[in-house]
Write an enzyme that holds these catalytic residues in place. Sequence first.
Site, PDB file in Angstrom:
ATOM      1  N   HIS D  54     -77.473  70.262  -4.293  1.00 32.16           N
ATOM      2  CA  HIS D  54     -78.080  69.051  -3.766  1.00 32.16           C
ATOM      3  C   HIS D  54     -77.037  68.068  -3.253  1.00 32.16           C
ATOM      4  CE1 HIS D  54     -81.189  65.970  -3.476  1.00 32.16           C
ATOM      5  NE2 HIS D  54     -80.326  65.132  -4.008  1.00 32.16           N
ATOM      6  N   GLU D  98     -85.736  62.192   3.545  1.00 28.29           N
ATOM      7  CA  GLU D  98     -85.271  62.745   2.273  1.00 28.29           C
ATOM      8  C   GLU D  98     -86.424  63.476   1.606  1.00 28.29           C
ATOM      9  OE1 GLU D  98     -83.129  63.319   0.000  1.00 28.29           O
ATOM     10  OE2 GLU D  98     -81.398  61.991   0.224  1.00 28.29           O
ATOM     11  N   HIS D 100     -88.268  64.755  -2.105  1.00 29.13           N
ATOM     12  CA  HIS D 100     -88.345  64.632  -3.570  1.00 29.13           C
ATOM     13  C   HIS D 100     -89.316  65.688  -4.078  1.00 29.13           C
ATOM     14  CE1 HIS D 100     -87.067  61.294  -6.554  1.00 29.13           C
ATOM     15  NE2 HIS D 100     -86.039  61.966  -6.109  1.00 29.13           N
ATOM     16  N   ASP D 122     -81.346  54.134   0.791  1.00 26.06           N
ATOM     17  CA  ASP D 122     -80.407  54.681   1.776  1.00 26.06           C
ATOM     18  C   ASP D 122     -80.370  53.790   3.021  1.00 26.06           C
ATOM     19  OD1 ASP D 122     -79.217  56.957   0.698  1.00 26.06           O
ATOM     20  OD2 ASP D 122     -80.956  58.203   1.104  1.00 26.06           O
ATOM     21  N   GLU D 318     -79.547  58.940 -13.316  1.00 23.83           N
ATOM     22  CA  GLU D 318     -80.145  58.642 -12.022  1.00 23.83           C
ATOM     23  C   GLU D 318     -81.149  57.503 -12.144  1.00 23.83           C
ATOM     24  OE1 GLU D 318     -81.356  62.437 -10.380  1.00 23.83           O
ATOM     25  OE2 GLU D 318     -79.281  63.098 -10.287  1.00 23.83           O
ATOM     26  N   ASN D 502     -83.538  65.347  10.023  1.00 24.86           N
ATOM     27  CA  ASN D 502     -84.253  66.552   9.590  1.00 24.86           C
ATOM     28  C   ASN D 502     -84.221  66.713   8.081  1.00 24.86           C
ATOM     29  OD1 ASN D 502     -81.747  67.424   8.903  1.00 24.86           O
ATOM     30  ND2 ASN D 502     -81.583  69.009  10.437  1.00 24.86           N
ATOM     31  N   SER D 542     -83.080  70.760   1.281  1.00 21.88           N
ATOM     32  CA  SER D 542     -83.699  71.010  -0.015  1.00 21.88           C
ATOM     33  C   SER D 542     -83.891  72.514  -0.173  1.00 21.88           C
ATOM     34  CB  SER D 542     -85.043  70.283  -0.094  1.00 21.88           C
ATOM     35  OG  SER D 542     -85.740  70.667  -1.253  1.00 21.88           O
TER      36      SER D 542
END
Lengths: 80, 80, 236, 744
Positions: D54, D98, D100, D122, D318, D502, D542
Amino acid sequence: MPRVSIDVMLRDEILDPQGQAVERALPSLGFTGVAGVRIGKHIELTLAGDGTDVRATVEAMAATLLANPVIERFDWRVED
Amino acid sequence: MPRVSIDVMLRDEILDPQGQAVERALPSLGFTGVAGVRIGKHIELTLAGDGTDVRATVEAMAATLLANPVIERFDWRVED
Amino acid sequence: MRVGVVQFPGSCDERDAAYALQVVGAEPVLLWHGAADLAGVEAVVLPGGFSYGDYLRTGALARFAPVMGALAAFAQRGGPVLGICNGFQILCEAGLLPGALTRNAGLRFVARPQPVRVAARSTWTAGLEPGDVLTIPVKHGEGRYVHDDPGQLAAGGQVLLRYCEPDGTVTRAANPNGSVAAIAGVTNPAGNVAGLMPHPEHAVDALLGSTDGRRLLGAVLSSVAAGRGGPVAAHL
Amino acid sequence: MAPEPVAPEPAPDPLATARELGLTDDEYDRIVATLGRVPSSAELGTYSVMWSEHCSYKSSRVHLRDLPTEGPHVLVGPGENAGVVDVGGGQAVTFKIESHNHPSFVEPFQGAATGVGGIIRDILTMGARPIALLDPLRFGDPADPTTRRIVDGVVRGVGHYGNSIGVPTVGGELAFDPSYQGNPLVNVLCVGVLPADRIQRAAAERPGDVAVLLGQRTGRDGIGGASVLASATFGEGTDAKRPNVQVGDPFAGKLLIECCLALYDADLLSGIQDMGAAGIACSTAEMASKAGLGMRVDLDLVPLREPSMAAWEILCSESQERMLALVSPDRLGAVLAIAARWGVQATAIGAVTEGDRLVFTHRGAVVHDVPARSLADEGPVYHRPVEERPHPAAAEPVDDEPGPADLRAAIDAVLGGTDLADPGWVTGQYDSVVGHGTVLGPGGDAAVLRLDASDFPRGVAVATDGNGRWCALDPEEGAKLVVAEAARNVACTGARPIAATNNLNFGSPERPPVMGQFAATIRGMAAACRALGTPITGGNVSFYNATGDADIHPTPVVGVLGVLDEVVTRVGHAFAAPGDVLFQVGAPTRPGLGGSAYLWATQRRIAGRPPRIDLDEERALQALLVAAADAEWARSAHDVAAGGLLGCLVESAVAGGLGARVIPEAGLAPHQWLFSESPSRAVVSTSSANVLQFANLCDARRVPYRRLGVVVDDPTLELQGLATLDLTDLAARRAATLPALLAP
Ligand SMILES: Nc1ncnc2c1ncn2[C@@H]1O[C@H](COP(=O)(O)OP(=O)(O)O)[C@@H](O)[C@H]1O
Ligand SMILES: [Mg+2]
C-alpha cells in the site's frame, strides 16, 4: 471521583423510529416476541471531586444539557 | 414478560468522537470537572415469555443486531 | 443593512448564507461563536451545518456558546433572528423557538429540492401570501419537527412553512422527515425569531437552481427596513 | 549538541517479528544490510508499513512509470499528496482519488467515512479548500443480504462524513457485480481549489524547523490498518488480522480544514503532510526524505489516547484527523494561536535535522534511527511475473448472435437493471449543494462546479468512470474505454478535459494473471490519456482485492477533470425544450454488446469483446462537444454509454421531464441500435434555430452526425416502428430499482 451513568430516552409519547425499525427487523432474524423497543442514549462520565453533590451536578447537567426536556427524560445512577 | 435494558458502547480502545467532543466542549460551556465522557446507546425492550432463557435471547440479539461486535461491546440487565 | 451570520465550530453553510445575503442586498458580517456581542448587526442568521459535530443532540452544545447570550438578548428586544436547519435546531434547544427537531422518521439523511407552502403572514414571509409554494433544498438527518400542540401553533400564526407537493397539497409523501403537521418552519409568539429546515441560502442563484430562497431572505430585509425607527430599531 | 545516539535496542526475536508483520525474509535482510545491525521493534514496525504494498507500490511501480504525467496545465504531478492543475486566472485545482476497499468490508460505515476523511486531507494538504467529493462504489450481488448491509453502511458512512464536514458529494458511481461480493470497492475522489501560488509542499525545508502535530490524539486505531489490510487478501482468519477499526470524526476534520486554511492564508508553514497510512512514521519519513534531511521526534510528546502505547504503535497508528506541519521556530507561536482558535490540538513533537536520519526517542531512549529515504524511497521494487491470459468468454461472438425474441422485454430488462437505475436512493442521502458552487450535481454526465461566486467565471467539471465487465474481458481496451468515457462525460458539459487521476483496483499481485491485467491496463490507460490530453496527475493502487483465490474484475476507476472558461456555458444532459432537434454525433454506431449492460440485464452474462475505440474519433467528438457548448448551440448533451442509445435517450428525457420521437437507424439490428455501447458517441439537442450552425460545426470538424429526431412535450419515447415507452412510468420504475433492492 464518582463514575456516573445517565440514560436519556425519548419521552413515551414521542415517536422513536429507530426503536420501531429494530422491533420490525427482529422477527426476520429469528427473534420473536420482542415488543416495546425504545432506543436512547447511554452516557458514562466521571465527575471531579469527592461525590458530595453528585445528585445536584448530574441533575443540573442532565436537565440543561444532556437531555432536552421537551422530548426526553433521563435516569441516572452512580456506578460501582 | 421481562423488561430488559441493554447498553451498547464503543469498545474502550475505539475513538468515541461524540464523547470526546462533548467532553471538550463542556468547560467552555460552563460545565467543569467532567472527564471520560463516553456516549453509546441505551435500548429498552420487553421479551415475551416467562423469562427462562432471557440471557440466551438477549445476548444473541445484542451480538447480531443491536451491537456491532467489530467496534462495540454491550451490557444488559433485567429491569423491573 | 448589516446582517450577522454566526459561525460555530462545525457550521458548514455560513459562507453560503453570507453569499445569499449579499445576493439579496445585505452586508453579511461573520460573527464568531465566542463573541460577547453581535457587532451591531440589524438581524442575525444562524446557518446550517453540524455545530459541535451535532454530537449529543443537534444544537445542544451550540446553544451554550458565548454568542448565544447576546443573541437571546437581541431576540428578546425584538431583533430578527433566522435559524436555518442547524440554526433552527439551536434556536429550539435554546428555548427561543417552540418544539424540537428529532431524527428523520425514515432514519436517513434526506437531501432534495423540496416544495414548501407558506402558511402564515409574518415578517419572515413579507411579500409572500399564505398558499404560495416555494421550492427550496432540504438536507438533514434530524429535521422531524415535534410539538405537543401544532394546532395551537398554527392558530397563533407561528407556523411559517409546511412541506407540500409541487401543487401545494400537503401529503404524507411530500413530508421528507415525518414532521408533525408537515411543519417546515415556525416562529416564536412575537414573530421575530424564525426557524426553517429548508435552506433558502442555497436557492438564490439561477445558475445553481431555484431562486425561491431570495423571496424568504429578501422578506426579512424588507421587514427590518420597514421596521427601522419602529420597535426593532428602537432597541438596537 | 546532543550526544550521538546509541543504537536502538534490537527487537527480541527480530526475524519472527518481521515475518509476523508481513516482511519477507529478503526484505528483512535488506533492512539489516541498510542499518548494519539488527533492527529494533519500532524499526521493524516502520519498515513493515512503509514497505507494504500500500505504501511502497512495490509491485506496481515499474508499470506506473509508463503513464503520461505531464501536460501544459500540470503544476504538480504524481508523487505529492494530490496532483495540481492550473485552471487559469491565478486559480489552481487539485484532485485525487483514493480507495478504502478493505476497511469498508471490515466495517462499512467507518471504513467509508474514514475513506472520505482521508482523501479530503490529501487535498487539504496541497493548500486547497476541498470543494467536492465523488464516490464511485462497487458491490456484490444486491440480492445477498450481506451486500445490502455493506451498501447501507458505506452510503451512510460517505454521507455522514461528507455531509458533516461541509463538502458536497456531487457525483460517483454505483455498480453491482458478483465479483465484488467479498470485496466491495469504495473509491472516493476529492477536488479542491487554491490560489495557484499557494501550493503547499510535503517536504522539510530547513534544519531547525519544528514538527507540529495537529489534530486528534493518537490511539491504537488501525495500526497497520490501511497499509497491512490493503496489502493482503481476505480469507480465513480475517478476524485475527483485524486491526482496531479507525473511527472518523468529521467534526474534528472540519476544524482541521478551517485551521489549516487559516495557517496557509497567514503563510506560516514550511511544509505540511497529512497522516494517512502509517501515521507519524510515514509523514516524517516522506517529508525528511523529500528534502534530503533528517528528523528527530520525541514520541513522549505525542498526545495519546492510551498512555500504554509502545513506540511502534505510536509510529504506525492510523488515528484519523491528524496532520504534521513544519514550522520555523519564530512562527511557532502564531501557529499554535491559530490552532487554539479553531480548537485544534497542536503539539511540537520534534524538529528537522541535518543529515538523513529519522530518529525517534521514547521514554528517554532512542528507539529508531534509520536513513529517512530507506523508508520512504528505497523500499523494495518487484518485477512480478506477468501473464496476460485472455478471458475465457471474450471469444464468444455476442455481436453476431440474434437479437432478443421480445424486444420490449429486453428494453424493460435493461432499463430496470441496476446499470440504468436512478441513483437517487444514494444521491438523496448526500448534501450536494453546500458551498454554493454546484452548478450541475449528481445525475448527469459530469458534475460542474463554479470556482468562485464573485468575479471569477471559471468552472470545472469532474466525472469518474469504471467498468469491471469490459476490463475483465479485455483489460487494455477496457482501460481505454474507461478513460475515454470519463473524459467524454466531462466534454459533454462543455468542459475541456485537462487531467486525470486513477484508482487501480486489482486482485493479488502475487498471481501472474493479475499482474497481466495490470500491465495491460496501464498500456491502455497510457494510450488513451496521451491521445485525449489527460495526463495522470495522481492516483492510487489497490491490490489484494480478492476473496480467497477469487480476484475481483480488474477495475481501474478514472476521474477526469475539465475546465470551463465560463461556467455559465455549461451544458446539462436533460432535454431542454420541445421542438429541439436531436443529433447523434461522433463515431457511427457499431456492434457493441460485448460486456454490455444489455448482456448482463437480459442474460446475466459477461462475454464478448468490449467495443473497439478509435482514439482519434474520440478526441474529435470531445473537441466538438466543447466547441458546441462554447458557441452555445448545444441545449443538452449526453454520451451514449451503459444501456446504449436507449439508456442515453431515456436519461435525458426523464431528467428534462420531456419526451422524444426518434427514427431507428437503417442497416442496424434494432437491438444493436438500441443497446450497443460502441464508444465515441453522444446525443446533442439544439434549438431549431441552431440546427444549421451545429451541423456546419460538425462538418467543419469532420465529426459525423445524424439527425435522430425531435424532443416532444409529452413524456413518451417513441422509437418509431419499434416501441413507444411511457416515460412517467419508466421513471417511477427506475427510481424504484435501488430502494426495492437495497432497503434493508
Ligand atoms: N454513488 C454515487 N454517488 C454520487 N453520485 C452517483 C453515485 N452513483 C451514481 N451517481 C450519479 O449518477 C449519474 C449517473 O451515473 P452513471 O450512470 O455511472 O454515469 P455515466 O454513465 O455518465 O458515467 C452520475 O451523475 C453520477 O454522478
Ligand atoms: Mg455519461
